[in-house]
Write a protein that holds these residues in place. Structure first.
Motif, mmCIF file in Angstrom:
data_model
loop_
_atom_site.group_PDB
_atom_site.id
_atom_site.type_symbol
_atom_site.label_atom_id
_atom_site.label_comp_id
_atom_site.label_asym_id
_atom_site.label_seq_id
_atom_site.Cartn_x
_atom_site.Cartn_y
_atom_site.Cartn_z
ATOM 1 N N UNK A 50 7.759 -9.269 -14.492
ATOM 2 C CA UNK A 50 9.178 -9.603 -14.540
ATOM 3 C C UNK A 50 10.049 -8.340 -14.592
ATOM 4 N N UNK A 51 9.996 -7.546 -13.523
ATOM 5 C CA UNK A 51 10.817 -6.340 -13.427
ATOM 6 C C UNK A 51 11.674 -6.443 -12.167
ATOM 7 N N UNK A 52 12.183 -5.312 -11.672
ATOM 8 C CA UNK A 52 12.992 -5.328 -10.461
ATOM 9 C C UNK A 52 12.689 -4.087 -9.637
ATOM 10 N N UNK A 53 13.518 -3.802 -8.654
ATOM 11 C CA UNK A 53 13.234 -2.728 -7.701
ATOM 12 C C UNK A 53 13.155 -1.353 -8.345
ATOM 13 N N UNK A 54 13.665 -1.211 -9.542
ATOM 14 C CA UNK A 54 13.575 0.076 -10.216
ATOM 15 C C UNK A 54 12.143 0.469 -10.534
ATOM 16 N N UNK A 55 11.213 -0.493 -10.485
ATOM 17 C CA UNK A 55 9.811 -0.154 -10.747
ATOM 18 C C UNK A 55 9.273 0.837 -9.715
ATOM 19 N N UNK A 56 9.900 0.891 -8.540
ATOM 20 C CA UNK A 56 9.411 1.761 -7.469
ATOM 21 C C UNK A 56 9.956 3.173 -7.545
ATOM 22 N N UNK A 57 10.818 3.476 -8.501
ATOM 23 C CA UNK A 57 11.555 4.743 -8.465
ATOM 24 C C UNK A 57 10.633 5.957 -8.348
ATOM 25 N N UNK A 58 9.622 6.050 -9.190
ATOM 26 C CA UNK A 58 8.763 7.227 -9.171
ATOM 27 C C UNK A 58 8.033 7.391 -7.859
ATOM 28 N N UNK A 59 7.470 6.314 -7.330
ATOM 29 C CA UNK A 59 6.765 6.382 -6.053
ATOM 30 C C UNK A 59 7.742 6.560 -4.892
ATOM 31 N N UNK A 60 8.907 5.911 -4.993
ATOM 32 C CA UNK A 60 9.878 5.970 -3.894
ATOM 33 C C UNK A 60 10.346 7.388 -3.623
ATOM 34 N N UNK A 61 10.565 8.169 -4.681
ATOM 35 C CA UNK A 61 11.052 9.533 -4.485
ATOM 36 C C UNK A 61 10.030 10.407 -3.774
ATOM 37 N N UNK A 62 8.767 10.010 -3.770
ATOM 38 C CA UNK A 62 7.723 10.717 -3.032
ATOM 39 C C UNK A 62 7.550 10.132 -1.631
ATOM 40 N N UNK A 63 7.607 8.827 -1.514
ATOM 41 C CA UNK A 63 7.436 8.178 -0.219
ATOM 42 C C UNK A 63 8.602 8.451 0.721
ATOM 43 N N UNK A 64 9.803 8.619 0.160
ATOM 44 C CA UNK A 64 10.985 8.781 0.998
ATOM 45 C C UNK A 64 10.973 10.081 1.798
ATOM 46 N N UNK A 65 10.073 11.000 1.488
ATOM 47 C CA UNK A 65 9.944 12.209 2.293
ATOM 48 C C UNK A 65 9.359 11.918 3.665
ATOM 49 N N UNK A 66 8.740 10.746 3.815
ATOM 50 C CA UNK A 66 8.060 10.416 5.070
ATOM 51 C C UNK A 66 8.588 9.141 5.715
ATOM 52 N N UNK A 67 9.123 8.227 4.914
ATOM 53 C CA UNK A 67 9.564 6.937 5.445
ATOM 54 C C UNK A 67 10.925 6.559 4.860
ATOM 55 N N UNK A 68 11.547 5.586 5.481
ATOM 56 C CA UNK A 68 12.780 4.983 4.972
ATOM 57 C C UNK A 68 12.379 3.847 4.033
ATOM 58 N N UNK A 69 12.610 4.022 2.756
ATOM 59 C CA UNK A 69 12.176 3.046 1.758
ATOM 60 C C UNK A 69 13.332 2.106 1.421
ATOM 61 N N UNK A 70 13.055 0.816 1.501
ATOM 62 C CA UNK A 70 14.031 -0.219 1.168
ATOM 63 C C UNK A 70 13.400 -1.094 0.092
ATOM 64 N N UNK A 71 14.012 -1.128 -1.080
ATOM 65 C CA UNK A 71 13.440 -1.849 -2.217
ATOM 66 C C UNK A 71 14.468 -2.845 -2.744
ATOM 67 N N UNK A 72 14.340 -4.123 -2.394
ATOM 68 C CA UNK A 72 15.306 -5.119 -2.872
ATOM 69 C C UNK A 72 14.953 -5.679 -4.246
ATOM 70 N N UNK A 73 15.990 -6.102 -4.952
ATOM 71 C CA UNK A 73 15.818 -6.943 -6.139
ATOM 72 C C UNK A 73 15.664 -8.373 -5.646
ATOM 73 N N UNK A 74 14.588 -9.020 -6.031
ATOM 74 C CA UNK A 74 14.367 -10.378 -5.570
ATOM 75 C C UNK A 74 15.298 -11.355 -6.286
ATOM 76 N N UNK A 75 15.490 -12.480 -5.675
ATOM 77 C CA UNK A 75 16.433 -13.511 -6.117
ATOM 78 C C UNK A 75 16.357 -13.772 -7.629
ATOM 79 N N UNK A 76 17.514 -13.613 -8.293
ATOM 80 C CA UNK A 76 17.613 -13.917 -9.715
ATOM 81 C C UNK A 76 17.184 -12.798 -10.633
ATOM 82 N N UNK A 77 16.702 -11.692 -10.075
ATOM 83 C CA UNK A 77 16.213 -10.578 -10.883
ATOM 84 C C UNK A 77 16.973 -9.301 -10.525
ATOM 85 N N UNK A 78 16.989 -8.350 -11.463
ATOM 86 C CA UNK A 78 17.737 -7.122 -11.224
ATOM 87 C C UNK A 78 19.194 -7.437 -10.965
ATOM 88 N N UNK A 79 19.722 -6.914 -9.849
ATOM 89 C CA UNK A 79 21.124 -7.135 -9.504
ATOM 90 C C UNK A 79 21.312 -8.166 -8.407
#
Length: 272
Positions: free
Chosen positions: A19-48
């Motif tokens: 029961x978390x939201x897209x912020x769970x990807x922050x640590x990995x995203x900052x590394x993955x974004x060097x190679x790809x365009x990362x899009x991380x949505x908050x799923x319906x009813x969670x996060x924002x």
């Protein structure tokens, strides 16, 4: 549908766990974004993201929210994801999901397989819940609506979500995950649990996906342990399996560098 976007290159959509939201990807995203365009949505009813699927909970349409709450289903979340891809002009993406995010990714694959060029599944499973698991989900949903989620949901969830190494050596990560859980709206938690309880078996959907797939699992995951990950890998026609030492069910959040290092070489298959 609220989302976080960063980086450039082939699009990689990452769907978060419960029961978390897209912020769970922050640590990995900052590394993955060097190679790809990362899009991380908050799923319906969670996060924002509101329960009606919009990105503004405070402005959500009450009627739409009520209708959404009446029929929780991961097919609805999959439709939200596809609508997001449409709004971004993305005809095809590499689609990833952790735990519940993996269930949603499977639902997207069932609805629109032509939109998925590659599949990244982390700490998830293909099969539907058994009766006991469904009953537990529905019990949590009812309690969230009665009492809210503050305190008890994190307390009950954390022992399964994080591995023993994280609990023993990375208390700051445990605290971060607990804070994310405490920040989730009770109605979104209840809706997500009911949607997951109602989900069908996704084995045949995964079996039919012939594109490249990567399955990642924390070695210390007790919710969907490595043997479950091996089952998922065996179902997919073109899949690799990576096991991450020192990580539990939220492997991407517990060991983000190891997660990114496992995923980046596989992403090379999709160009730049």
């Amino acid at each position: 549908m609220h989302y976080i976007e960063s980086g450039a290159g082939p699009p990689l959509v990452l769907l978060h766990a419960f029961p978390v939201d897209a912020r769970m990807w922050h640590g990995a995203r900052t590394l993955l974004e060097e190679q790809v365009r990362v899009i991380a949505p908050d799923q319906r009813g969670l996060g924002q993201s509101a329960l009606d699927g919009s990105s503004a909970p405070d402005l959500a349409d009450e009627g739409a929210t009520r209708r959404a709450a009446e029929q929780p289903g991961l097919g609805t979340v999959a439709a939200d994801v596809l609508a997001l891809l449409d709004s971004l002009g993305l005809s095809e993406v590499v689609l990833g999901g952790c735990s519940m995010g993996g269930y949603v990714a499977t639902a997207v694959l069932q609805a629109a397989p032509e939109r998925v060029s590659g599949l990244l599944l982390a700490d998830t499973k293909a099969v539907a819940d058994n009766a006991e698991q469904r009953d537990n989900r529905l019990s949590v949903a009812d309690r969230a609506e009665r009492e809210g989620t503050s305190g008890w949901l994190a307390e009950n969830s954390l022992p399964g979500l994080v591995g023993r190494t994280t609990r023993n050596e990375r208390p700051e990560v445990v605290d971060e995950i607990g804070a994310l859980i405490d920040s989730q709206p009770a109605e979104g938690v209840a809706w997500a649990q009911r949607a997951m309880a109602a989900r069908p078996d996704g084995t045949d959907t995964l079996r039919g996906f012939t594109g490249p797939a990567l399955v990642v699992v924390g070695e210390e995951d007790t919710i969907t342990p490595p043997e479950i990950a091996r089952d998922v890998t065996a179902v997919l026609p073109d899949a690799e399996l990576v096991t991450l030492p020192g990580a539990g069910h939220l492997s991407a959040m517990e060991t983000p560098e190891a997660f990114a290092n496992a995923v980046l070489p596989w992403l090379n298959r999709f160009g730049s």
